[in-house]
Scaffold this motif. Structure first.
Motif, PDB file in Angstrom:
ATOM      1  N   GLU A   1      -7.465  -1.605  -4.607  1.00 20.75           N
ATOM      2  CA  GLU A   1      -8.437  -0.762  -3.910  1.00 20.75           C
ATOM      3  C   GLU A   1      -7.819   0.606  -3.667  1.00 20.75           C
ATOM      4  O   GLU A   1      -6.731   0.712  -3.107  1.00 20.75           O
ATOM      5  CB  GLU A   1      -8.826  -1.397  -2.578  1.00 20.75           C
ATOM      6  CG  GLU A   1      -9.851  -0.609  -1.809  1.00 20.75           C
ATOM      7  CD  GLU A   1     -10.209  -1.263  -0.481  1.00 20.75           C
ATOM      8  OE1 GLU A   1     -10.808  -0.559   0.344  1.00 20.75           O
ATOM      9  OE2 GLU A   1      -9.888  -2.440  -0.270  1.00 20.75           O
ATOM     10  N   ASP A   2      -8.506   1.630  -4.107  1.00 23.62           N
ATOM     11  CA  ASP A   2      -8.070   3.007  -3.886  1.00 23.62           C
ATOM     12  C   ASP A   2      -9.238   3.760  -3.267  1.00 23.62           C
ATOM     13  O   ASP A   2     -10.229   4.030  -3.937  1.00 23.62           O
ATOM     14  CB  ASP A   2      -7.649   3.654  -5.210  1.00 23.62           C
ATOM     15  CG  ASP A   2      -7.000   5.013  -5.017  1.00 23.62           C
ATOM     16  OD1 ASP A   2      -7.222   5.654  -3.972  1.00 23.62           O
ATOM     17  OD2 ASP A   2      -6.277   5.447  -5.930  1.00 23.62           O
ATOM     18  N   ASP A   3      -9.122   4.075  -1.974  1.00 22.60           N
ATOM     19  CA  ASP A   3     -10.224   4.744  -1.277  1.00 22.60           C
ATOM     20  C   ASP A   3     -10.063   6.264  -1.233  1.00 22.60           C
ATOM     21  O   ASP A   3     -10.790   6.952  -0.544  1.00 22.60           O
ATOM     22  CB  ASP A   3     -10.391   4.174   0.134  1.00 22.60           C
ATOM     23  CG  ASP A   3      -9.220   4.455   1.063  1.00 22.60           C
ATOM     24  OD1 ASP A   3      -8.311   5.237   0.687  1.00 22.60           O
ATOM     25  OD2 ASP A   3      -9.206   3.889   2.174  1.00 22.60           O
TER      26      ASP A   3
ATOM     27  N   PRO B   1      -3.382   2.991  -9.677  1.00 20.32           N
ATOM     28  CA  PRO B   1      -3.877   1.781 -10.342  1.00 20.32           C
ATOM     29  C   PRO B   1      -3.382   1.657 -11.790  1.00 20.32           C
ATOM     30  O   PRO B   1      -3.015   0.569 -12.226  1.00 20.32           O
ATOM     31  CB  PRO B   1      -5.395   1.933 -10.264  1.00 20.32           C
ATOM     32  CG  PRO B   1      -5.615   2.716  -9.004  1.00 20.32           C
ATOM     33  CD  PRO B   1      -4.468   3.699  -8.970  1.00 20.32           C
TER      34      PRO B   1
ATOM     35  N   HIS C   1      -5.749  -7.926  -6.232  1.00 21.43           N
ATOM     36  CA  HIS C   1      -6.496  -7.002  -5.383  1.00 21.43           C
ATOM     37  C   HIS C   1      -6.054  -5.585  -5.727  1.00 21.43           C
ATOM     38  O   HIS C   1      -4.859  -5.305  -5.773  1.00 21.43           O
ATOM     39  CB  HIS C   1      -6.210  -7.280  -3.899  1.00 21.43           C
ATOM     40  CG  HIS C   1      -6.814  -6.263  -2.979  1.00 21.43           C
ATOM     41  ND1 HIS C   1      -8.119  -6.335  -2.553  1.00 21.43           N
ATOM     42  CD2 HIS C   1      -6.295  -5.141  -2.417  1.00 21.43           C
ATOM     43  CE1 HIS C   1      -8.371  -5.304  -1.757  1.00 21.43           C
ATOM     44  NE2 HIS C   1      -7.283  -4.569  -1.667  1.00 21.43           N
TER      45      HIS C   1
ATOM     46  N   HIS D   1       0.851  -1.188   0.000  1.00 24.25           N
ATOM     47  CA  HIS D   1       0.000   0.000   0.000  1.00 24.25           C
ATOM     48  C   HIS D   1       0.886   1.236   0.000  1.00 24.25           C
ATOM     49  O   HIS D   1       2.058   1.200   0.387  1.00 24.25           O
ATOM     50  CB  HIS D   1      -1.038   0.008   1.123  1.00 24.25           C
ATOM     51  CG  HIS D   1      -0.512   0.142   2.512  1.00 24.25           C
ATOM     52  ND1 HIS D   1       0.096   1.277   2.984  1.00 24.25           N
ATOM     53  CD2 HIS D   1      -0.530  -0.715   3.549  1.00 24.25           C
ATOM     54  CE1 HIS D   1       0.427   1.119   4.251  1.00 24.25           C
ATOM     55  NE2 HIS D   1       0.073  -0.092   4.615  1.00 24.25           N
TER      56      HIS D   1
ATOM     57  N   PHE E   1      -3.935   3.605  -1.365  1.00 22.54           N
ATOM     58  CA  PHE E   1      -3.998   2.687  -2.496  1.00 22.54           C
ATOM     59  C   PHE E   1      -3.388   1.364  -2.047  1.00 22.54           C
ATOM     60  O   PHE E   1      -2.218   1.308  -1.667  1.00 22.54           O
ATOM     61  CB  PHE E   1      -3.245   3.271  -3.700  1.00 22.54           C
ATOM     62  CG  PHE E   1      -3.144   2.348  -4.870  1.00 22.54           C
ATOM     63  CD1 PHE E   1      -4.227   1.602  -5.289  1.00 22.54           C
ATOM     64  CD2 PHE E   1      -1.963   2.226  -5.563  1.00 22.54           C
ATOM     65  CE1 PHE E   1      -4.147   0.749  -6.377  1.00 22.54           C
ATOM     66  CE2 PHE E   1      -1.853   1.383  -6.653  1.00 22.54           C
ATOM     67  CZ  PHE E   1      -2.955   0.638  -7.056  1.00 22.54           C
ATOM     68  N   THR E   2      -4.200   0.322  -2.033  1.00 23.35           N
ATOM     69  CA  THR E   2      -3.789  -1.005  -1.585  1.00 23.35           C
ATOM     70  C   THR E   2      -3.862  -1.953  -2.763  1.00 23.35           C
ATOM     71  O   THR E   2      -4.826  -1.927  -3.530  1.00 23.35           O
ATOM     72  CB  THR E   2      -4.733  -1.498  -0.468  1.00 23.35           C
ATOM     73  OG1 THR E   2      -4.740  -0.534   0.586  1.00 23.35           O
ATOM     74  CG2 THR E   2      -4.306  -2.841   0.066  1.00 23.35           C
ATOM     75  N   PHE E   3      -2.840  -2.797  -2.908  1.00 25.64           N
ATOM     76  CA  PHE E   3      -2.874  -3.751  -4.012  1.00 25.64           C
ATOM     77  C   PHE E   3      -2.113  -5.025  -3.694  1.00 25.64           C
ATOM     78  O   PHE E   3      -1.218  -5.050  -2.843  1.00 25.64           O
ATOM     79  CB  PHE E   3      -2.360  -3.123  -5.308  1.00 25.64           C
ATOM     80  CG  PHE E   3      -0.972  -2.555  -5.253  1.00 25.64           C
ATOM     81  CD1 PHE E   3       0.125  -3.304  -5.644  1.00 25.64           C
ATOM     82  CD2 PHE E   3      -0.762  -1.243  -4.825  1.00 25.64           C
ATOM     83  CE1 PHE E   3       1.398  -2.771  -5.613  1.00 25.64           C
ATOM     84  CE2 PHE E   3       0.506  -0.704  -4.796  1.00 25.64           C
ATOM     85  CZ  PHE E   3       1.597  -1.468  -5.188  1.00 25.64           C
TER      86      PHE E   3
ATOM     87  N   SER F   1      -2.838   7.123  -1.873  1.00 26.50           N
ATOM     88  CA  SER F   1      -3.581   7.289  -3.122  1.00 26.50           C
ATOM     89  C   SER F   1      -3.071   8.541  -3.834  1.00 26.50           C
ATOM     90  O   SER F   1      -2.694   9.525  -3.193  1.00 26.50           O
ATOM     91  CB  SER F   1      -5.077   7.453  -2.818  1.00 26.50           C
ATOM     92  OG  SER F   1      -5.778   7.889  -3.959  1.00 26.50           O
TER      93      SER F   1
END
Length: 176
Positions: A155-157, A118, A153, A97, A161-163, A100
């Motif tokens: 996810e960007d909130d 992403p 996986h 992570h 940013f987690t991947f 973002s």
């Protein structure tokens, strides 16, 4: 299972879990700070890292990738991700992570030298080259990028940013 935590600092918490195991099984830590108690003292910018190829089932990188290389330096981008791919076993996972690109902290922290978004991950997935080059504006880096990651996986909130990326070995579409 063997895991590598890069840029560990003083934390040994497993923040991302893409396998059923809850805790570290066989953790190796690496950091450039000699005072953080890492198993291996090494500057992540110095390649290659002091590990054999195919050494780890997982590599974890928490708030570290945005400190490596420089924005726009595609050679260092691919070199760092290739080093992660190299030390992962076939099917191994990068769990990471970073801020973002939408977060103020991605841009405000003076030690951040690169944004990972992403769209950045598309260039690590050889399947995307096969489907996009010549069809979209995607730049063809297959001459440089010799690894292959598949996202498992993303996810960007807006804050983080987690991947998770799975290492394909051998690479898919190697002759493209």
């Amino acid at each position: 299972m063997s895991e590598l935590l890069i840029g560990c600092g003083n934390s040994r918490v497993k923040k991302l879990k893409f396998h059923p195991e809850d805790d570290w099984t066989d953790l190796t830590t690496m950091d450039h700070d000699p005072d953080c108690g890492a198993d291996v003292g090494h500057d992540l910018e110095e390649l290659p890292w002091p590990f054999e190829a195919d050494s780890f089932d997982e590599v974890h990188a928490y708030c570290v990738l945005e400190h490596l290389g420089r924005q726009g330096d595609y050679r260092s981008f691919f070199a760092h991700f290739y080093e992660i791919w190299r030390v992962l076993k076939p099917g191994g996972i990068l769990a990471a992570h970073c801020p973002s690109w939408k977060s103020e902290w991605a841009w405000a922290d003076p030690s951040h030298t690169r944004i990972i978004a992403p769209g950045s991950l598309v260039f690590l997935n050889r399947e995307q080259y096969q489907s996009q080059v010549g069809t979209t504006a995607m730049t063809d880096f297959r001459w440089l990028w010799k690894g292959d990651f598949e996202p498992i996986h993303i996810e960007d909130d807006g804050d983080r940013f987690t991947f998770g990326l799975r290492a394909h070995k051998p690479v898919r579409y190697a002759d493209a």
